[in-house]
Design a protein around this motif. Structure first.
Motif, PDB file in Angstrom:
ATOM      1  N   ASN A 235      36.610  23.318  54.673  1.00 23.13           N
ATOM      2  CA  ASN A 235      36.910  21.919  54.928  1.00 23.13           C
ATOM      3  C   ASN A 235      38.414  21.697  54.938  1.00 23.13           C
ATOM      4  O   ASN A 235      39.194  22.482  54.404  1.00 23.13           O
ATOM      5  CB  ASN A 235      36.283  21.038  53.846  1.00 23.13           C
ATOM      6  CG  ASN A 235      34.782  21.015  53.949  1.00 23.13           C
ATOM      7  OD1 ASN A 235      34.241  21.159  55.031  1.00 23.13           O
ATOM      8  ND2 ASN A 235      34.100  20.855  52.833  1.00 23.13           N
TER       9      ASN A 235
ATOM     10  N   LEU B 208      40.937  15.055  52.708  1.00 24.56           N
ATOM     11  CA  LEU B 208      39.627  14.492  52.982  1.00 24.56           C
ATOM     12  C   LEU B 208      39.636  12.987  52.771  1.00 24.56           C
ATOM     13  O   LEU B 208      40.459  12.448  52.047  1.00 24.56           O
ATOM     14  CB  LEU B 208      38.584  15.145  52.065  1.00 24.56           C
ATOM     15  CG  LEU B 208      38.372  16.648  52.244  1.00 24.56           C
ATOM     16  CD1 LEU B 208      37.489  17.187  51.154  1.00 24.56           C
ATOM     17  CD2 LEU B 208      37.763  16.934  53.599  1.00 24.56           C
TER      18      LEU B 208
ATOM     19  N   CYS C 260      36.592  10.780  51.715  1.00 21.43           N
ATOM     20  CA  CYS C 260      35.172  10.684  51.406  1.00 21.43           C
ATOM     21  C   CYS C 260      34.689   9.249  51.619  1.00 21.43           C
ATOM     22  O   CYS C 260      35.378   8.283  51.259  1.00 21.43           O
ATOM     23  CB  CYS C 260      34.916  11.125  49.962  1.00 21.43           C
ATOM     24  SG  CYS C 260      33.163  11.109  49.529  1.00 21.43           S
TER      25      CYS C 260
ATOM     26  N   THR D  48      30.278  21.451  53.314  1.00 23.92           N
ATOM     27  CA  THR D  48      31.205  21.347  54.435  1.00 23.92           C
ATOM     28  C   THR D  48      31.135  19.930  55.001  1.00 23.92           C
ATOM     29  O   THR D  48      30.244  19.138  54.656  1.00 23.92           O
ATOM     30  CB  THR D  48      30.859  22.367  55.515  1.00 23.92           C
ATOM     31  OG1 THR D  48      29.562  22.052  56.054  1.00 23.92           O
ATOM     32  CG2 THR D  48      30.838  23.785  54.955  1.00 23.92           C
ATOM     33  N   ASP D  49      32.084  19.616  55.874  1.00 29.02           N
ATOM     34  CA  ASP D  49      32.072  18.286  56.499  1.00 29.02           C
ATOM     35  C   ASP D  49      30.793  18.073  57.309  1.00 29.02           C
ATOM     36  O   ASP D  49      30.238  16.967  57.340  1.00 29.02           O
ATOM     37  CB  ASP D  49      33.293  18.120  57.392  1.00 29.02           C
ATOM     38  CG  ASP D  49      34.591  18.072  56.606  1.00 29.02           C
ATOM     39  OD1 ASP D  49      35.633  18.387  57.195  1.00 29.02           O
ATOM     40  OD2 ASP D  49      34.550  17.721  55.412  1.00 29.02           O
TER      41      ASP D  49
ATOM     42  N   TRP E 251      27.992  17.403  54.809  1.00 27.89           N
ATOM     43  CA  TRP E 251      28.105  16.071  54.238  1.00 27.89           C
ATOM     44  C   TRP E 251      27.650  15.006  55.231  1.00 27.89           C
ATOM     45  O   TRP E 251      27.033  14.013  54.849  1.00 27.89           O
ATOM     46  CB  TRP E 251      29.535  15.810  53.794  1.00 27.89           C
ATOM     47  CG  TRP E 251      29.772  14.412  53.303  1.00 27.89           C
ATOM     48  CD1 TRP E 251      30.555  13.463  53.878  1.00 27.89           C
ATOM     49  CD2 TRP E 251      29.204  13.807  52.136  1.00 27.89           C
ATOM     50  NE1 TRP E 251      30.515  12.303  53.155  1.00 27.89           N
ATOM     51  CE2 TRP E 251      29.694  12.480  52.072  1.00 27.89           C
ATOM     52  CE3 TRP E 251      28.330  14.245  51.144  1.00 27.89           C
ATOM     53  CZ2 TRP E 251      29.343  11.608  51.058  1.00 27.89           C
ATOM     54  CZ3 TRP E 251      27.976  13.362  50.123  1.00 27.89           C
ATOM     55  CH2 TRP E 251      28.484  12.060  50.086  1.00 27.89           C
TER      56      TRP E 251
END
Length: 296
Positions: free
Chosen positions: A4, A8, A10, A35-36, A39
């Motif tokens: 990732n 980030l 989130c 991982t993105d 998610w």
């Protein structure tokens, strides 16, 4: 592993509506981290916290994605609670999060949503119609009390036994953890009823020779299930892959890759079942984000 990005942003509800926005974001670097792409699959399937539904309670102060990463790290590496790395939320907050999900069956609900989505992605119905049942005995740690442990005379193991029902894709509709001295047929009577009540389309269950006897008639009369026994021929020599049986053996092989499950160290059987569900969620999120091979 697909890494990732370090920066980030989130978008979990704890950061958007709770108190997690006041805390710095964690840089993800462990192989067990979401991982993105994972998610993006997981986020819409997470249960909505009670404080967002007006049920009271204080808004959460830690990022949900960081909490999931901490639980996955513990299941994958088998660490003690107090050995949680410092870049994760405090271990007692992660434990409280896991315990709340376990006691309210939120972890099982999250697991079932992932399983249904993975089955639909494979072109199957969300609910299975056929499955395989089997059991696995594992050694228990000293923290496991005498009330939930026993000695399996066949495997010569002092510990607990995991009874699982697996669909034809190798996913997990049901699991039950008992003492190792509980017979397979006695446990199957309880587990199959639980699975049949939750999955009404289930019609056929394959099993090995240890499930013969009155269980076949009981499944047909009480649960409307056909219990088919897959037997090993006397003419077979050495290792032979048996039809349908290999599916559940592959599941056991996956569970043993999670170090937390290589040995039962949970005080409660419900916690042991929750660890199995969390190990399967790691497998399913990876399958959901795996690129499909191009067909000719």
């Amino acid at each position: 592993m697909e890494s990732n990005s370090a920066a980030l942003s989130c978008d979990c509800v704890a950061r958007r509506f709770g108190n997690a926005a006041d805390r710095p974001e964690r840089v993800r670097r462990c192989p067990s981290d979401l991982t993105d792409a994972e998610w993006a699959v997981v986020r819409p399937l997470l249960p909505v916290p009670g404080w967002m539904r007006g049920r009271g309670g204080q808004p959460e102060a830690y990022c949900h994605r960081a909490m999931l990463d901490a639980i996955r790290y513990r299941v994958d590496n088998g660490i003690k609670w107090r050995a949680m790395p410092v870049d994760f939320p405090p271990w007692d907050r992660v434990y409280a999060f896991l315990r709340r999900w376990r006691d309210h069956a939120l972890g099982e609900e999250f697991h079932d949503r992932l399983r249904g989505q993975l089955r639909e992605r494979a072109g199957r119905d969300a609910e299975p119609t056929a499955s395989v049942i089997d059991s696995q005995s594992v050694k228990a740690d000293a923290v496991v009390g005498a009330d939930s442990r026993g000695f399996d005379g066949g495997k010569l193991i002092n510990g607990r036994k995991r009874h699982v029902v697996v669909d034809t894709l190798g996913l997990l509709p049901g699991v039950m953890v008992t003492a190792a001295d509980i017979g397979d047929r006695a446990a199957a009577t309880v587990l199959l009823k639980r699975v049949a009540d939750a999955h009404h389309r289930l019609e056929l269950v394959w099993a090995y020779g240890g499930y013969t006897g009155s269980l076949i008639e009981h499944c047909l009369a009480a649960l409307a299930l056909v219990l088919a026994i897959v037997k090993r021929s006397d003419a077979m020599r050495g290792f032979v892959v048996l039809p349908k049986r290999w599916i559940v053996e592959r599941l056991f092989a996956h569970l043993m890759r999670s170090r937390r499950l290589a040995r039962d160290v949970e005080r409660r059987t419900t916690s042991a079942e929750a660890m199995v569900h969390w190990s399967m969620t790691m497998l399913m999120t990876r399958r959901l984000t795996r690129s499909r091979p191009a067909r000719g």
